[in-house]
Each structure stands twice: as C-alpha cells, then as structure tokens.
Write an enzyme that holds these catalytic residues in place. Structure first.
Site, PDB file in Angstrom:
ATOM      1  N   GLY A 138       0.807  -1.210   0.000  1.00  0.00           N
ATOM      2  CA  GLY A 138       0.000   0.000   0.000  1.00  0.00           C
ATOM      3  C   GLY A 138       0.840   1.260   0.000  1.00  0.00           C
ATOM      4  O   GLY A 138       0.327   2.353  -0.182  1.00  0.00           O
TER       5      GLY A 138
ATOM      6  N   ALA B 191      11.963   2.025  -0.603  1.00  0.00           N
ATOM      7  CA  ALA B 191      11.903   2.973  -1.718  1.00  0.00           C
ATOM      8  C   ALA B 191      13.307   3.411  -2.119  1.00  0.00           C
ATOM      9  O   ALA B 191      13.651   3.427  -3.302  1.00  0.00           O
ATOM     10  CB  ALA B 191      11.046   4.178  -1.336  1.00  0.00           C
TER      11      ALA B 191
ATOM     12  N   ARG C 293      14.309  14.030  -0.660  1.00  0.00           N
ATOM     13  CA  ARG C 293      13.563  14.175  -1.915  1.00  0.00           C
ATOM     14  C   ARG C 293      12.416  13.163  -1.923  1.00  0.00           C
ATOM     15  O   ARG C 293      12.597  12.000  -1.546  1.00  0.00           O
ATOM     16  CB  ARG C 293      14.507  13.887  -3.079  1.00  0.00           C
TER      17      ARG C 293
ATOM     18  N   PRO D  99       5.250  12.767  -4.191  1.00  0.00           N
ATOM     19  CA  PRO D  99       4.722  13.474  -3.018  1.00  0.00           C
ATOM     20  C   PRO D  99       3.332  12.994  -2.610  1.00  0.00           C
ATOM     21  O   PRO D  99       3.009  12.959  -1.421  1.00  0.00           O
ATOM     22  CB  PRO D  99       4.660  14.935  -3.482  1.00  0.00           C
TER      23      PRO D  99
ATOM     24  N   LYS E  37      14.944  10.089   1.719  1.00  0.00           N
ATOM     25  CA  LYS E  37      15.156   9.462   3.019  1.00  0.00           C
ATOM     26  C   LYS E  37      13.863   8.693   3.347  1.00  0.00           C
ATOM     27  O   LYS E  37      12.961   8.611   2.537  1.00  0.00           O
ATOM     28  CB  LYS E  37      15.456  10.523   4.080  1.00  0.00           C
ATOM     29  N   GLY E  38      13.779   8.118   4.542  1.00  0.00           N
ATOM     30  CA  GLY E  38      12.618   7.300   4.873  1.00  0.00           C
ATOM     31  C   GLY E  38      11.338   8.102   5.001  1.00  0.00           C
ATOM     32  O   GLY E  38      11.346   9.248   5.440  1.00  0.00           O
ATOM     33  N   VAL E  39      10.226   7.482   4.622  1.00  0.00           N
ATOM     34  CA  VAL E  39       8.919   8.141   4.664  1.00  0.00           C
ATOM     35  C   VAL E  39       7.957   7.424   5.604  1.00  0.00           C
ATOM     36  O   VAL E  39       7.337   8.024   6.476  1.00  0.00           O
ATOM     37  CB  VAL E  39       8.309   8.203   3.244  1.00  0.00           C
ATOM     38  N   GLY E  40       7.819   6.116   5.436  1.00  0.00           N
ATOM     39  CA  GLY E  40       6.690   5.380   6.029  1.00  0.00           C
ATOM     40  C   GLY E  40       6.642   5.369   7.534  1.00  0.00           C
ATOM     41  O   GLY E  40       5.578   5.427   8.122  1.00  0.00           O
ATOM     42  N   GLU E  41       7.787   5.255   8.188  1.00  0.00           N
ATOM     43  CA  GLU E  41       7.782   5.158   9.646  1.00  0.00           C
ATOM     44  C   GLU E  41       7.730   6.540  10.286  1.00  0.00           C
ATOM     45  O   GLU E  41       7.261   6.695  11.408  1.00  0.00           O
ATOM     46  CB  GLU E  41       9.045   4.444  10.150  1.00  0.00           C
TER      47      GLU E  41
END
Ligand SMILES: Cc1cc2nc3c(=O)[nH]c(=O)nc-3n(C[C@H](O)[C@H](O)[C@H](O)COP(=O)(O)OP(=O)(O)OC[C@H]3O[C@@H](n4cnc5c(N)ncnc54)[C@H](O)[C@@H]3O)c2cc1C
Ligand code: SF4
Lengths: 327, 764
Positions: free
Chosen positions: B474, B517, B654, B658, B727-731
């Site tokens: 997801g 990612a 980056r 988005p 860089k990381g997004v989900g957490e």
C-alpha cells in the site's frame, strides 16, 4: 460442522410457533446472532429467519405516539423525519449506535435483544465461568477487567453492562414493547441480573417482538441523547443519557423531565430520583448538577469502572443543559 | 505477479509521471475493482482448511490432548498435536544467527502465553475445521504467569548492553543542574491491527513448496521455510502480490505458517490457514509495552546539561525483542552529558514485534514529553525550548547530519499552524465547555539502507517490465518503480509494467524500516540504465539500425522514441528499433551491491537483516525528521479528547512521489492519534490474556476521530542517504504524534498524562 436447522417464517404466527421449539432463535438482521455464534456463545438448534415477514418494518408516527415495527432497520428509524422531529432522542440514540453498516442491517426488535459486551461473556473457550451464559458457573469479570462494567443494578452473580442505546431512550419516554399476547413497559421488559443473570428479558418461549410504541409528549419532543465515549463513533457508551424536558410557560421552570442512563447499569436505567428532584425547579446549572448526582445512589464499582460514578451525573447534567439552551 | 495499466491525459502525464510527480497509485484501479487478488484468494484444486487450537492458559505444560472427537468429526483429515505434527528443523533468526535448537515444533508442549497454538485441525471445509477444533480437549498443568511489566514476579529484567549510550558524566551533571525534571512514561502493548489477517496457503509439489502469504519479506520468509523443511532455498516460492497492511507484522514466517506448510506436506494437499481476529492478537507480537524514565537537567536559560534515561520493554519468555528506547533520546537535543540504559523483562506473551517505527516511536514519547515538561518548569515556550537545544550535529555519533531540515520543519509547521497566537499557560484557551490545547513534538527515523536487485526488460513491442521480489503493501512500490523505470528509460509510465511479490523474481531484502523505496529506486534506476545503454548501443552499432550510419556517440529516448540528441536524422519508436534489429527483448539485471560481492554475501544480504548499512556509516549521520503541531479539545466534564487540527512538517529528503509520501505520513499520523488516545491491549492480570482482541473492543481511530491533516514537505535531496536523494517516509509520520497530543492535553487541562492511551477516565 455445527449443524442447525434453518426455518424461514413467512408470518408472525409461523414465527411464534417455531420460536417455541427448544433451542430456537430468531434471526432478524443477524448482527448480534451471527456474531455470538462465531464467538461460540449462541448455539441455536434452529434458526428462524423472520427477516422476510411482511408488514413488520412499518414506522408510523403521529403526535400521540410512534409505532415502530420490529423489523424496521435502525438506519431507517434514525432518519425518519417524524421520529427526528417528535422523538429526537430516539433518532439520536440510533445514529450514535454501532456503525453505518451495522445500522443498515440491524432491526429494532433485534436491537432490544442485543447481549452484553462483557468480554468474558463473549469468550467461552477461555472463560468458562459466566453466570449469564451458564447459570451457577460464577462470574469471570468480578476481579478481572471491569473498565466497561456496570455500577448500577449489579448483583453478586453478574455486573455486565447493558450496552445498547435505543432502549435507554425508550425507557425515558415510557415506551412499550408489543409481544403479541402481552404488552410490557420497556423498562419492565429488561431484567436486572439478581440471582438469575441468564434472564435478561421478560420474553417467553414462543413470543416474538412485533413492535414498540412510544407515547408522544412534550418531553419527548424536546429531547436528546448524549453519548460519551473515547472514540467519536462506533463505540459503546462509557456513559449516556436520554433526557426530555418540558418547561412551564415562564421558560425556565421544569414541568416535566425524563432521565434515563446507558452504559453504566445492567439494564436501561431510568433515573427517577433525578426527575423528582428537578420537577418544579428552575433550569439552573448548579441545581441540575446537584440533582444529577442522585442518579448514582446505590452505585457500586468494581475498581476500574469507578470513573463511571463521576461521569454519569455529568452526562445527565450536560444533556439537560443542552436542552435548556435549545428553546 | 501483476500487471497494471495506467492511462493518463497526455498533457499531465509527463509532469505526473516523472520521479517526483504526483502519480496516483498504479495498483489503485485493480484494488478498487476487485481485480487484485490477495494471497488467500488463490483458488487451488483440492484445497483443505486448517484451524488452530489456542492455549487457554498463559504458562504451564500441556499434559494431554484428546483428539478423538475431533478426528471422527465430519470432513476432518488430520488433527495435529506436538506429538503428531511432522518434525521440522530449527531455522536461523533474521540476523542469520543459527538456531539454538536443531528441531522446531510449532505446536507448544510448554505454554508460554495465552493463545499459543497447541493443536490444529485440517478438514475439507473451513466450517468443518472450525467445528472440529472446538472438540479438541486439552489438559494443562498450569504454573503462575508473569502477566506484564508491573507483575511482582517480573523483576528488573536483563540489561541490554548494546543499547547503553553514555557520554560525559550524566548523573553528576543532572545533580548539579539548577533546573531539573524527572518523570516516568509508559506505553501499553499495541497491535499492528492490519485489516488483512495473517495466514497462508501452502502447496507442495514433490520437494517444492509454494506459499501464498502476505509478506513484507519474501526472501527472508522463503529462507525460513527452506530451513524448516530442509529443502534448497530455490525450492521455496513465496507469492505475495498485494498485502492488506503489515505495519511491521508480516516480515517473518511464524508458527502458524509452519503448521500450515507442515500440514500440506503431511497430507499431500494444499492447506489454507487464516488466523481469526482474536488469533491475530496472540499469534505474533505487537509493539511491546514500555516504561521509561527521563531526567533532564538544564541551565536557567533552558540549555540542557544532562539527560539520564532508563528504559524497559517487555519481551517473551522464549524470545527476545528489544524496542530501542534510547534511539531518539540520544540524538534529538544537544547535551554535553548523557546516559541511557535499557533492560528487557520477560513476561508471558508472544514475542513482541515491529510496529511502525519500533524504538523511535516510544522513545520519542518519553523525550518529547519530557522536554515539554522542562519548558513549563522554565516558563518557556515548548517550541523555543526545542530551538535552544537544537542539535547541530549528531550528539551521539558526533558526526554531521547528512541533512536535517528540522529547524525548517519547526518554522514551516509553526507558521501554518499559527503557533505565535498560542498563550503558554495551561488551561488558558477554551471555547464553551471545551478546553483547547496546542502541543508540539518532533520526530525522527534513521535512514536504513541496504542493497537491492531488479530486472528491467525491454520487450519487442517497446513495453518495459520491471521485476523484483520486493512488495507493495500500500505504500506505493508499484508506482514509484514504474516512475523510476519510465524516467530512466524515457518511456511513458503506461508502457511500464511492474511485477512484484514473487520470490522467484530478482531479490530484495525486507520491506521495513522505510528502506525499500530508497533501495529499490536505486536498483531499478541502475537496471533501467543498463537496459537503456544496451538499447542505445544496439541502435548505434547494429548495421540494420538507421542510426548506424549517423556515427553518433549517443542517442536519447523520450516518450518511448529514439532520436539523436540534436533531433536530426531518423526517429524510431523502441518497438520499431527492436523490430529492425530483430531483437525480442533486452534484459538487464541491476543491483546496488559492491562489485566483488560473493554469492553467500548476496544470499545473506537478501535473506537476513545483518547486512543493512548503519545510518552513521562513513562521514554522516542520516535521519528523516518531522515536527507535529496539534490542537486538541478536551471536554471539561467528560475528559474526552478530540484532535481538532494537525499540521506536520516533514523532512524525508527528496520525495519520489509526493502524493504517496503524503498519504504515508498521514497514515502514520492517524496511527499516532490512535496510539495517543485509544489503542491498548488490555490484559486480564489473573489469566495473562488480552481481553479486547477484536476490532470492536481494540480501539482504532475512525474517520470521525481524524481532523484535516496538513502535511508540509521541507526535505531537500540527500545524496548521502540514497541514490536518488530520498530518506525514509513510512515510519517517520507516527514518531512524535503521541507526545504532541499529550503535550496539547497538558496545555488544555494542566494534567500530565504519562501513560498512553489518554482515555477519558485518566482526565475526568
Ligand atoms: C461491533 C458492534 C458494535 C455495536 N455497537 C452498538 C452501539 O454502539 N449501540 C447499540 O445500541 N448497539 C450496538 N450494537 C448492537 C446492534 O445494534 C445489534 O447487534 C442490533 O441492533 C441487533 O439487531 P439485529 O436485527 O441484527 O438482531 P439479530 O442478530 O438478528 O438478533 C439479535 C437477537 O434478537 C433476537 N430477535 C431478533 N428479532 C426479534 C424479535 N422480533 N422478537 C424477539 N427476538 C428477536 C434474536 O433471536 C437474537 O437473539 C453493535 C453491534 C456490533 C456487532
Ligand atoms: S459480568 Fe455477567 S456476563 Fe460478564 S462474566 Fe460475569 S456473569 Fe458473565
């Protein structure tokens, strides 16, 4: 497979006959029955599907009374224009109950018959002791997690909260439940556990709820249902109040007031002491708050549910104050 | 394996489709129309159904199991107990450490938690299996259980030396500080509560095992199955094209997985086993309950002199889970003196596991509430407090940040929220009977890096295939890999199909820790670059190609058409070129591993987490950052808390897309609202059993609980963190939400609630 027979009743008579069979259970919307069957609590020998009986879903409202068929859906009654204008507490109690999906399935008759959410009641595999499920086996809740349990109307046998919303409003406005041969006040239809926790309703084998009738009144017209809970939707009440108000011509003296409580008692709980204390009094915040405390006379907590004793009177008071503001 | 088609209006498509464009999820239509088939939806010939029997005690021995009634029940094919299930071999853990025991039995003889699987029934139909499972009688010899961290028998636990962090003399500096606060913060057992339950379908064909199972880590789980059954890794195929939510819970093959695969092997028929909802609360670990004390000493002007932090998390009697509680504490603020230590305490629970931002999430709850308490002790604005103690470099690693846009996040968030209008005193803002509170807290998550591999194929018709055994639960892997391949190759996204979720595709490590990612865009970028080079090489060198005679050095591909850089000469579509040179396909496999990586290292890279690259490796310390600004309304009579506004400014570097990043951040923020106000696994302390293990009683936020959430991206490309600068997004999104809400509740009411969740009975 856990076998059961399935019967489809096409008339009330057929339903009544079938309902007299041992181990028979009626199926309306199924949102309680199927849920409890999955938990291993309901083990019907015969399931009698009443959902196809014609004419049982009518909603007929006049200034004098609302007549609501047992198969009317919760969502339909909640949205009914005359229910909204003449019995707002009933509509509000319904739309704050459960979720949209459940309200679209669930019926008014089934709603009156919903069972407690006591977690011990719902988990027979892990908690064999439950007087409500198997009389005499004991109560797993006492001494356990009691956050949601009742503080009013409890007994040594059972402290399970009556979880529903609609019946609280019905009790406030002296509604009756029609069982065919008998008509009972909703207040008397629900039984406190006493020594017989397994008996929750005054309903006999072969009886089917066909309708409820709510007498119209000025208090019912100016009424509200206030439900307090941590989650804004889709949660049972930590405490709730159905309140109706009728003022004298001066616009501030209370002529008639109805107060019933949910989420804190073993049955939908009429708070008559609060009503008596406020009749003839001025609609004044301090008076209302003081009188609301009377609802908790005789309340007993079991530890974690102590907060309900403080919360419930505030819910009553705020419901009355809200009505006072809406002239 | 999945193919997605996306058609866009040509005018918008270039902007949307580029890496960094707001392309909608390419898998969205398949999900909405029901065309997306999840693991349990496989229709297999001869499928059988397994149902588990769970222990009704939390500690003790199984003394006897009576299976006779179940065995003779209609449709029953087998009743498995510890004595009758086939023997499995021990499997190594996710770090690749060899197993402690050479054999493994997924059904318990020694019960260490309530609900642990003790038997299983396999039948022709699911209903038959459910009914027969209820007939299995189990006898126990029960022993006292340690039910939770506050159990008298729990003790102080085991010190985890690897978690200790010390510099300066923290105790002495704290004692000497003129302003001090010290408080204890607790978080309860929480659950991932994914909509899709855990489970699998297992099928053996000879020595080859296929498993359809929702998975965040196909290669890691395939390794575990291979080791359990003693078959070569290549013999196991995991298929997981779609995952209905994982949040950290679906990265490992678990006891129930072993039961189903063993049953399938024993019966010679495929077996489906899906955990029911209550079993989803006892068959794998949620977030461990935690306790922290945070002591901060500061100057009168608010400069921190010392932080002393102690943490404890629960783990299982027979398994180790460390929730790193000092992770945010040690890097968020500059301090000359610091001490953090952590113990874990064994209790009778299933081994806790990863839930969104394990470690950082509870760690931030402690430090971000404590800094707020310190601000009030000093009479300072909590935002100013944070800026006074801004860490210009990593205080622990003593290295510069790769990028840290946290100051920008504070500024952008405060501006959008209107923080300047806040009055600092508690209980100073109200509307009717609602007390209003504004709170702020920061969050962070390290950039976890690893290596990945991808295959990019250019086919005769000019279409492009991307293959990887990574997954999309997801978060948008399908979409961003399509964008990456399309941009690198110069073709429209509609020409790219991404195939994921099959362990026979090119390898990938775990999808967790927000690493995928960054890893996979890098691998696809590389593979696509190689494919492009080969395509252009072919166009220039093949005598049949019209570009051959140009004698050019290079060519460009744009919108799927090949031309010379200046545009003179011929122009061909990729399909036309493939046709004139007579090629069926161009295949490129790219990976981000160093050139001389051995096959063993490759295997370890994809099937364990031992090879992930530390975020402080080399010259920089790499993290994502965020600042959450929250408004709450607390009813003064009822103690009910409603979040009425959230503005979050986040630095994930980056953004590859988005739109997807925002929805990940918002998902994290929503989960944080649930954590702050609702979520708690409630344990019956007499029985050591979770009593609210279902979706009616385990409270997750509904739409009605969630206000409009504004997210602002303040990130800049971070070349030290990933190939493309993300860089990381989900957490990240969840980290800091609960303390921001707790701080807002304090501002509204003057009450500090240091035990999550903040339910009404704590405020009334
Ligand atoms: C997750 C969840 C949340 C919920 N939240 C709320 C809430 O917040 N507030 C609330 O008030 N309720 C709540 N409910 C309860 C819900 O309102 C009831 O399940 C529903 O009203 C039952 O109606 P039904 O038609 O589905 O009944 P069924 O499940 O069909 O029947 C329920 C019982 O009533 C009997 N019965 C049905 N019709 C008749 C009849 N005409 N005469 C005699 N007996 C009959 C059946 O035999 C059965 O025992 C919730 C339920 C669930 C599952
Ligand atoms: S409170 Fe009532 S319903 Fe709950 S366990 Fe006790 S007897 Fe059963």
């Amino acid at each position: 497979m856990r076998d059961f027979s399935y019967l489809r009743a096409d008339s009330i008579e057929a339903a009544r006959n079938a309902a007299a069979l041992p181990g028979a259970m009626l199926l309306a919307g199924g949102t309680t029955l199927i849920d409890l069957a999955k938990c291993g609590v309901a083990e019907p020998a015969t399931v009698i599907d009443i959902s196809h009986i014609e004419g049982l879903n009518a909603v007929d409202v006049t200034a004098d009374r609302a007549l609501i068929g047992a198969l009317a859906k919760m969502s339909h009654v909640a949205d009914h224009a005359e229910v909204k204008s003449l019995f707002p507490a009933v509509s509000e109690a319904l739309w704050q109950a459960a979720s949209a999906q459940l309200r679209n399935m669930a019926t008014i008759g089934g709603n009156l018959m919903q069972r407690t959410r006591c977690p011990y009641f719902r988990d027979p595999a892990n908690f064999p002791a439950c007087n409500k499920r198997s009389p005499g086996s004991g109560c797993s809740a006492i001494g356990g997690v009691t956050l949601g349990h009742a503080v009013l109307g409890t007994s040594e046998a059972c402290i399970a909260t009556y979880p529903g919303d609609l019946a609280v409003a019905l009790v406030a406005f002296d509604a009756e439940v029609d069982l065919g041969e008998r008509k009972l006040k909703v207040e008397d239809f629900f039984l406190a556990p006493g020594a017989t926790a397994e008996q929750e309703h005054d309903i006999r084998p072969g009886e089917v709820i066909t309708a409820i009738e709510i007498p119209g009144s000025a208090a019912a017209r100016r009424s509200t249902y206030l439900k307090v809970r941590d989650r804004q939707s889709y949660e049972f009440a930590a405490a709730s109040a159905a309140v109706g108000l009728e003022l004298e011509g001066d616009g501030r003296t209370i002529r008639d007031i109805r107060v019933a409580l949910g989420g804190v008692a073993t049955k939908p709980w009429r708070a008559r002491a609060v009503e008596e204390a406020l009749k003839g009094k001025a609609l004044d915040e301090a008076t209302i708050r003081e009188a609301s405390e009377l609802a908790m006379e005789g309340a007993v907590d079991h530890g974690a549910n102590h907060y309900k004793i403080a919360l419930a009177p505030r819910v009553i008071a705020r419901a009355i104050l809200k009505l006072g503001e809406t002239a | 394996m999945t193919v997605h088609d996306m058609k866009h209006a040509a005018s918008d498509s270039a902007r949307l489709e580029a890496v960094g464009g707001r392309l909608s999820r390419v898998d969205g239509p398949a999900k909405i129309t029901g065309a997306a088939h999840y693991a349990f939806e496989q229709q297999l010939e001869g499928l059988t159904h397994a149902v588990l029997v769970g222990a009704t005690i939390a500690a003790g021995k199984v003394t006897a199991i009576d299976t006779r009634a179940a065995e003779t029940a209609p449709g029953v094919l087998a009743v498995l107990t510890p004595d009758t299930i086939m023997a499995l071999k021990g499997a190594s853990d996710w770090f690749g450490n060899p197993p402690a025991l050479s054999t493994y039995c997924p059904l318990a003889r020694e019960v260490t938690f309530s609900g642990q699987h003790v038997a299983a029934v396999v039948a022709e139909t699911f209903e038959q299996a459910v009914a027969a499972a209820a007939l299995v009688k189990v006898w126990y010899d029960e022993t006292p259980a340690i039910v939770d961290l506050s159990d008298g028998k729990a003790g102080d636990g085991i010190p985890i030396d690897a978690m200790a962090k010390e510099w300066g003399d923290a105790q002495a500096a704290f004692a000497a500080a003129p302003v001090r606060i010290c408080a204890a913060y607790n978080t309860p057992r929480e659950f991932q509560a994914a909509m899709e339950p855990h489970g699998l379908i297992a099928r053996w064909e000879g020595d080859e095992l296929t498993v359809w199972e929702p998975s965040q880590w196909l290669d890691g789980m395939a390794r575990t199955y291979a080791e359990w059954f003693g078959v070569p890794f290549e013999n196991v195929r995991l298929v997981s094209p779609y995952i209905g939510g994982g949040f950290g819970s679906k990265a490992l093959a678990l006891a129930h997985s072993a039961v189903a695969a063993a049953a399938a092997r024993m019966l010679g028929r495929p077996v489906k086993l899906v955990l029911n909802r209550p079993q989803n609360f006892t068959s794998y670990g949620g977030r461990a309950a935690t306790r922290q004390t945070v002591a901060i000493g500061a100057d009168r002007d608010g400069k921190i002199q010392s932080i002393v932090h102690r943490g404890v998390n629960e783990t299982a009697v027979d398994g180790m889970w460390v929730e790193p509680l000092g992770s945010v504490t040690s890097i968020m603020y500059a301090t000359p003196n610091f001490s953090s230590k952590q113990n874990v305490v064994r209790v009778n629970t299933v081994v806790p596991g990863a839930k969104r931002a394990p470690g950082e999430n509870p760690s931030a709850f402690g430090i971000e509430c404590a800094i707020d308490e310190l601000a009030y002790e000093l009479g300072l604005d909590p935002l100013e407090m944070r800026l006074i103690n801004y860490a210009e470099q990593d205080p622990h690693a003593k290295k510069p940040w790769s990028t840290r846009q946290l100051r920008e996040a504070f500024a952008a968030g405060a501006e959008a929220f209107g923080w300047a209008k806040r009055s600092n005193a508690p209980r100073s803002m109200r509307e009717d009977r609602q007390l209003i509170g504004w709170g702020v807290a920061a969050g962070t998550y390290p950039v976890r890096r690893a290596h990945g591999e991808a295959v990019v194929n250019i086919l005769a018709d000019g279409s492009v295939e991307v293959e990887s055994s990574s997954i999309d639960m997801g978060q948008g892997t399908y979409t961003i890999l399509a964008q990456t391949a399309a941009e690198t190759l110069g073709v429209p996204v509609s020409q790219v199909s991404v195939k994921l979720g099959d362990s026979h595709f090119a390898r990938a490590g775990v999808t967790g820790g927000s690493r995928l990612a960054g890893v996979m865009t890098g691998a696809v970028h590389k593979a696509a670059g190689q494919a492009l080079d080969e395509l252009i090489g072919l166009a220039l060198s093949d005598p049949r190609s019209p570009f051959h005679r140009l004698q050019a050095n290079t060519l460009v591909v744009k919108d799927g058409r090949i031309a010379s850089p200046r545009g003179e000469g011929p122009e061909l579509s990729i399909a036309e070129l493939m046709s004139v040179v007579g090629r069926e396909r161009i295949e490129a496999k790219g990976d981000t591993l160093p050139a001389r990586t051995t096959p063993e290292e490759r295997y370890a890279n994809y099937t364990t987490i031992a090879k992930s690259i530390p975020h402080t490796e080399g010259d920089y310390s790499r993290h994502s950052w965020c600042a959450h600004f929250v408004e709450v309304r607390v009813d003064e009579d009822f103690g009910t808390v409603r979040v009425s506004r959230v503005v979050s400014a986040l630095d994930s570097g980056r953004l590859y897309n988005p739109k997807l990043a925002e929805s990940q951040w918002k998902g994290g923020i929503i989960m944080g609202i649930g954590q702050a106000l609702l979520e708690e696994g409630i344990v019956d302390r007499r029985h050591g059993r979770i009593v609210n293990g279902n979706f009616a009683d385990y409270m997750l936020p509904t739409n009605a609980d969630i206000p409009d959430i504004q997210t602002i991206s303040v990130g800049i490309p971070d070349p030290h963190s990933s190939a493309l600068g993300g860089k990381g997004v989900g957490e990240l999104g969840i980290v800091g939400v609960a303390p921001a809400i707790a701080n807002a509740v304090f501002h509204a009411t003057g009450k500090r609630v240091r035990d999550l969740p903040i339910t009404l009975e704590k405020l009334i």
